[in-house]
Design a protein around this motif. Structure first.
Motif, PDB file in Angstrom:
ATOM      1  N   ASN A 145       0.829  -1.209   0.000  1.00 13.80           N
ATOM      2  CA  ASN A 145       0.000   0.000   0.000  1.00 13.80           C
ATOM      3  C   ASN A 145       0.858   1.252   0.000  1.00 13.80           C
ATOM      4  OD1 ASN A 145      -2.451  -1.356  -0.065  1.00 13.80           O
ATOM      5  ND2 ASN A 145      -2.636  -1.404   2.165  1.00 13.80           N
ATOM      6  N   GLU A 146       1.907   1.252   0.813  1.00 14.13           N
ATOM      7  CA  GLU A 146       2.798   2.410   0.869  1.00 14.13           C
ATOM      8  C   GLU A 146       3.520   2.634  -0.464  1.00 14.13           C
ATOM      9  OE1 GLU A 146       3.368   4.645   3.624  1.00 14.13           O
ATOM     10  OE2 GLU A 146       1.461   3.686   4.129  1.00 14.13           O
ATOM     11  N   LEU A 147       3.826   1.541  -1.146  1.00 16.00           N
ATOM     12  CA  LEU A 147       4.522   1.631  -2.437  1.00 16.00           C
ATOM     13  C   LEU A 147       3.562   1.813  -3.606  1.00 16.00           C
ATOM     14  CD1 LEU A 147       7.097  -1.233  -1.865  1.00 16.00           C
ATOM     15  CD2 LEU A 147       7.635   1.205  -2.038  1.00 16.00           C
ATOM     16  N   GLU A 148       2.256   1.750  -3.301  1.00 10.09           N
ATOM     17  CA  GLU A 148       1.199   1.886  -4.304  1.00 10.09           C
ATOM     18  C   GLU A 148       1.298   0.799  -5.376  1.00 10.09           C
ATOM     19  OE1 GLU A 148       1.443   5.960  -5.595  1.00 10.09           O
ATOM     20  OE2 GLU A 148       0.675   6.690  -3.688  1.00 10.09           O
ATOM     21  N   ILE A 149       1.513  -0.445  -4.898  1.00 16.13           N
ATOM     22  CA  ILE A 149       1.533  -1.616  -5.771  1.00 16.13           C
ATOM     23  C   ILE A 149       0.691  -2.704  -5.104  1.00 16.13           C
ATOM     24  CG2 ILE A 149       3.792  -1.097  -6.803  1.00 16.13           C
ATOM     25  CD1 ILE A 149       5.044  -3.151  -4.878  1.00 16.13           C
ATOM     26  N   SER A 150       0.454  -3.800  -5.806  1.00 10.36           N
ATOM     27  CA  SER A 150      -0.312  -4.898  -5.223  1.00 10.36           C
ATOM     28  C   SER A 150       0.552  -5.687  -4.244  1.00 10.36           C
ATOM     29  CB  SER A 150      -0.829  -5.830  -6.320  1.00 10.36           C
ATOM     30  OG  SER A 150       0.248  -6.535  -6.903  1.00 10.36           O
ATOM     31  N   SER A 168       0.813  -8.882  -4.157  1.00 11.40           N
ATOM     32  CA  SER A 168       1.529  -9.935  -4.884  1.00 11.40           C
ATOM     33  C   SER A 168       2.778  -9.376  -5.565  1.00 11.40           C
ATOM     34  CB  SER A 168       0.615 -10.637  -5.893  1.00 11.40           C
ATOM     35  OG  SER A 168       0.227  -9.763  -6.923  1.00 11.40           O
ATOM     36  N   GLN A 169       2.690  -8.155  -6.055  1.00  5.68           N
ATOM     37  CA  GLN A 169       3.867  -7.521  -6.667  1.00  5.68           C
ATOM     38  C   GLN A 169       4.942  -7.280  -5.614  1.00  5.68           C
ATOM     39  OE1 GLN A 169       4.237  -7.199  -9.849  1.00  5.68           O
ATOM     40  NE2 GLN A 169       6.046  -5.943 -10.010  1.00  5.68           N
ATOM     41  N   TYR A 170       4.533  -6.859  -4.418  1.00  5.03           N
ATOM     42  CA  TYR A 170       5.510  -6.651  -3.351  1.00  5.03           C
ATOM     43  C   TYR A 170       6.149  -7.985  -2.960  1.00  5.03           C
ATOM     44  CZ  TYR A 170       7.990  -5.510   0.793  1.00  5.03           C
ATOM     45  OH  TYR A 170       9.009  -5.387   1.699  1.00  5.03           O
ATOM     46  N   SER A 203      14.304  -1.481  -8.508  1.00  8.53           N
ATOM     47  CA  SER A 203      14.972  -0.252  -8.917  1.00  8.53           C
ATOM     48  C   SER A 203      15.548   0.466  -7.698  1.00  8.53           C
ATOM     49  CB  SER A 203      13.993   0.678  -9.637  1.00  8.53           C
ATOM     50  OG  SER A 203      13.018   1.167  -8.728  1.00  8.53           O
ATOM     51  N   PHE A 204      16.519   1.320  -7.953  1.00 12.97           N
ATOM     52  CA  PHE A 204      17.114   2.099  -6.867  1.00 12.97           C
ATOM     53  C   PHE A 204      16.069   2.995  -6.220  1.00 12.97           C
ATOM     54  CE2 PHE A 204      19.433   5.774  -5.152  1.00 12.97           C
ATOM     55  CZ  PHE A 204      20.256   5.108  -4.266  1.00 12.97           C
ATOM     56  N   GLU A 205      15.193   3.578  -7.035  1.00 12.94           N
ATOM     57  CA  GLU A 205      14.152   4.463  -6.513  1.00 12.94           C
ATOM     58  C   GLU A 205      13.209   3.699  -5.583  1.00 12.94           C
ATOM     59  OE1 GLU A 205      14.944   4.272  -9.797  1.00 12.94           O
ATOM     60  OE2 GLU A 205      15.983   6.186  -9.958  1.00 12.94           O
ATOM     61  N   ARG A 206      12.842   2.485  -5.979  1.00 14.14           N
ATOM     62  CA  ARG A 206      11.946   1.686  -5.144  1.00 14.14           C
ATOM     63  C   ARG A 206      12.666   1.267  -3.865  1.00 14.14           C
ATOM     64  NH1 ARG A 206       7.698  -1.622  -7.965  1.00 14.14           N
ATOM     65  NH2 ARG A 206       6.770   0.421  -7.872  1.00 14.14           N
ATOM     66  N   LEU A 207      13.947   0.938  -3.979  1.00  6.84           N
ATOM     67  CA  LEU A 207      14.737   0.576  -2.801  1.00  6.84           C
ATOM     68  C   LEU A 207      14.787   1.752  -1.825  1.00  6.84           C
ATOM     69  CD1 LEU A 207      16.491  -1.470  -1.300  1.00  6.84           C
ATOM     70  CD2 LEU A 207      18.448  -0.614  -2.603  1.00  6.84           C
ATOM     71  N   GLN A 208      14.948   2.959  -2.340  1.00  7.22           N
ATOM     72  CA  GLN A 208      14.952   4.151  -1.485  1.00  7.22           C
ATOM     73  C   GLN A 208      13.618   4.309  -0.768  1.00  7.22           C
ATOM     74  OE1 GLN A 208      16.145   7.101  -4.514  1.00  7.22           O
ATOM     75  NE2 GLN A 208      17.800   7.656  -3.109  1.00  7.22           N
ATOM     76  N   VAL A 229      14.761   3.337   7.821  1.00  6.92           N
ATOM     77  CA  VAL A 229      16.189   3.058   7.911  1.00  6.92           C
ATOM     78  C   VAL A 229      16.898   3.792   6.784  1.00  6.92           C
ATOM     79  CG1 VAL A 229      15.899   0.790   8.990  1.00  6.92           C
ATOM     80  CG2 VAL A 229      16.075   0.946   6.501  1.00  6.92           C
ATOM     81  N   ASP A 230      18.170   4.042   6.981  1.00  6.89           N
ATOM     82  CA  ASP A 230      18.981   4.624   5.923  1.00  6.89           C
ATOM     83  C   ASP A 230      19.210   3.553   4.868  1.00  6.89           C
ATOM     84  OD1 ASP A 230      21.859   5.332   4.738  1.00  6.89           O
ATOM     85  OD2 ASP A 230      20.904   7.157   5.480  1.00  6.89           O
ATOM     86  N   ILE A 231      19.258   3.951   3.627  1.00  7.59           N
ATOM     87  CA  ILE A 231      19.444   2.989   2.553  1.00  7.59           C
ATOM     88  C   ILE A 231      20.729   2.175   2.715  1.00  7.59           C
ATOM     89  CG2 ILE A 231      20.585   4.540   0.924  1.00  7.59           C
ATOM     90  CD1 ILE A 231      18.742   3.173  -1.247  1.00  7.59           C
ATOM     91  N   THR A 232      21.732   2.770   3.342  1.00  9.85           N
ATOM     92  CA  THR A 232      22.984   2.036   3.541  1.00  9.85           C
ATOM     93  C   THR A 232      22.798   0.860   4.500  1.00  9.85           C
ATOM     94  OG1 THR A 232      23.694   3.575   5.281  1.00  9.85           O
ATOM     95  CG2 THR A 232      24.461   4.024   3.038  1.00  9.85           C
TER      96      THR A 232
END
Length: 66
Positions: free
Chosen positions: A25-30, A32-34, A45-50, A58-61
């Motif tokens: 929900n937070e990522l605005e995907i289903s 099953s996709q998550y 993707s890097f953007e999705r990881l961020q 948490v910090d991405i690192t």
């Protein structure tokens, strides 16, 4: 390396009692996709990881460091 990142995401998500549905929900995907993201069945993707790092507070690192 990607597999280690995915394990960390799942671990932190579970430690914070967050469901896959909440993350989706937070990522605005289903949900099953998550689930496919956590299982490494789709490209992360890097953007999705961020955004996942932001949701997990948490910090991405934290996710990318060995």
């Amino acid at each position: 390396m990607l597999q280690k990142i995915l394990v960390k995401i799942r671990k932190i998500r579970n430690e914070n009692s967050l469901s896959q549905e909440f993350m989706a929900n937070e990522l605005e995907i289903s949900q099953s996709q998550y689930g496919k993201i956590e299982n490494g069945k789709v490209t992360l993707s890097f953007e999705r990881l961020q955004k996942i790092a932001t949701i997990l507070k948490v910090d991405i690192t934290t996710l990318t460091n060995e």
